[in-house]
Enzyme design. Structure first.
Site, PDB file in Angstrom:
ATOM      1  N   THR A  99      -0.366  17.503  59.644  1.00 25.36           N
ATOM      2  CA  THR A  99      -0.315  16.051  59.808  1.00 25.36           C
ATOM      3  C   THR A  99      -1.107  15.426  58.658  1.00 25.36           C
ATOM      4  OG1 THR A  99      -2.285  15.965  61.218  1.00 25.36           O
ATOM      5  CG2 THR A  99      -0.172  16.313  62.335  1.00 25.36           C
ATOM      6  N   ASP A 223      -9.792  12.370  48.119  1.00 23.44           N
ATOM      7  CA  ASP A 223      -9.108  13.640  48.400  1.00 23.44           C
ATOM      8  C   ASP A 223      -9.842  14.796  47.709  1.00 23.44           C
ATOM      9  OD1 ASP A 223      -6.441  15.131  49.131  1.00 23.44           O
ATOM     10  OD2 ASP A 223      -6.725  15.517  47.000  1.00 23.44           O
ATOM     11  N   LYS A 227     -11.960  18.304  49.104  1.00 19.83           N
ATOM     12  CA  LYS A 227     -11.717  19.662  48.586  1.00 19.83           C
ATOM     13  C   LYS A 227     -13.000  20.274  48.016  1.00 19.83           C
ATOM     14  CE  LYS A 227      -6.854  18.625  47.714  1.00 19.83           C
ATOM     15  NZ  LYS A 227      -5.919  17.977  46.801  1.00 19.83           N
ATOM     16  N   GLY A 325       2.769  19.210  46.501  1.00 20.84           N
ATOM     17  CA  GLY A 325       4.220  19.385  46.609  1.00 20.84           C
ATOM     18  C   GLY A 325       4.571  20.009  47.946  1.00 20.84           C
TER      19      GLY A 325
HETATM   20  N1  HSE Z   1      -2.263  14.306  47.650  1.00 22.37           N
HETATM   21  C1  HSE Z   1      -2.741  15.605  47.307  1.00 22.37           C
HETATM   22  C2  HSE Z   1      -2.693  15.759  45.793  1.00 22.37           C
HETATM   23  C3  HSE Z   1      -1.915  16.646  47.998  1.00 22.37           C
HETATM   24  O1  HSE Z   1      -2.066  14.934  45.135  1.00 22.37           O
HETATM   25  O2  HSE Z   1      -3.276  16.705  45.280  1.00 22.37           O
HETATM   26  C4  HSE Z   1      -2.513  18.011  48.006  1.00 22.37           C
HETATM   27  O3  HSE Z   1      -3.758  18.048  48.665  1.00 22.37           O
END
Ligand code: HSE
Length: 350
Positions: A99, A223, A227, A325
């Protein structure tokens, strides 16, 4: 030969790609990997839900349009997302959770993972939220129930950097890392170098399935921050929360600064990094950096990601590969299922 019954939570690009991969590759997986996948349930907030313990027809499932309530068209389906029922009543051995990532608290994905683990069902997820905010809790819940919690696709999609670092580099002593960890922002920076405007490049990244539901998380660095937290906690033994990581995205970069970099043999890259000091303190950050062409990360363009692990034994080890992707991320779910399968075989041999 084994068969894994899989419930798909979220049926956007990634889990749809997993169903498509299973439809095309099940015979080969049975032969080469020793298992195949049977999809026994699907739930999606927008599309609805369906359960079939006997297994859904994958061609029929993959053909459903991305329209509100469309799962009602599948035999036995509903336009409502009965997520709890799909997790607990489909007979699934594995829940594939894909999700949207909630960068604030990782919900509701974390609750879905917890529900599955509490019910003794393994979880594979590509979702950064549950891992960045709650990995220790989810991992110990899995251990208590004798199941697995796997999340290779949370960082660099199908490029297996977490497993590589934890397994193959386990003895090399990783001191830190720096990487291009967001496909969308790297795609946007490459697009701007080629003359696209910022907005045009973001739109294209959305069309290609790289961007988050809200691309703000991609271009503002949120994002990457998740990570970086995942990698720092998993590989450097840190206990960071996203709020501990200073974060700056690429929205402040002008076309002029990008053109100036090209003239000076350098490229702007959004870099997520973390380093462990000799006294064990881990500091992490996300920021755009001007990277000289001589740096291994400089040649990484489009939605490709790369990470350089700083190791005591080997020096720098750089890995590059897809970072976003639909199929690329679905592959990470398969890699997690392969890992579950191998652990199961090892357990049986004991
Ligand atoms: N939106 C993220 C990106 C997807 O562009 O890296 C992968 O985590």
């Amino acid at each position: 030969m084994s068969e894994y019954k899989v419930a798909l939570i979220g049926f956007g690009g990634v889990n749809r790609a997993l169903a498509q991969l299973a439809a095309e590759n099940n015979p080969r997986w049975r032969r080469d990997l020793g298992f195949e996948l049977r999809i026994v349930g699907v739930s999606d907030l927008y599309l609805g839900s369906v359960i079939s313990q006997a297994g859904l027809n994958l061609d029929e499932l993959c053909a459903i349009p991305a329209e509100s309530g469309a799962l009602a068209r599948v035999p036995g389906g509903s336009s409502k997302p009965f997520t709890e029922e799909v997790i607990t009543q489909s007979g699934a051995d594995i829940v594939a959770e894909a999700t949207f990532t909630n960068p604030v608290d990782g919900q509701p994905a974390t609750s879905y993972c917890e529900l599955a683990l509490n019910a003794g069902i393994s979880v594979v997820t590509t979702n950064k939220g549950p891992v960045a905010f709650h990995a220790p809790r989810l991992r110990s819940r899995a251990a208590e129930r004798g199941v697995e919690f796997e999340f290779e696709g949370a960082v660099m999609s199908g490029t297996p950097v977490i497993r590589l670092a934890k397994e193959a580099l386990a003895g090399a002593e990783i001191l830190g890392f720096e990487g291009i960890l967001n496909g969308t922002s790297n795609f946007v920076l490459s697009g701007m170098e080629m003359g696209l405007s910022f907005d045009e490049a973001v739109k294209k990244a959305q069309q290609l399935g790289y961007a988050e539901a809200d691309p703000t998380a991609d271009v503002e660095g949120h994002d990457v921050r998740l990570k970086v937290v995942i990698l720092a906690n998993e590989l450097l033994g840190a206990s960071l929360r996203p709020a501990d990581v200073a974060c700056k995205g690429i929205t402040g970069l002008t076309q002029q600064s990008i053109d100036d970099a090209t003239v000076n043999n350098a490229r702007w890259k959004l870099i997520g990094s973390a380093m462990k000091s000799p006294d064990g303190v881990v500091t992490a950050k996300v920021e755009p950096l001007l990277v000289p062409q001589s740096n291994a990360l400089a040649s990484v363009g489009d939605a490709v990601n790369a990470i350089t692990f700083k190791t005591r034994m080997l020096g720098d080890v750089t890995v590059r590969g897809p970072g976003a992707g639909r199929v690329e991320t679905a592959y990470a779910l398969l890699a997690d299922i392969i890992s579950i399968h191998r652990k199961k075989l090892a357990g049986e041999q004991k």
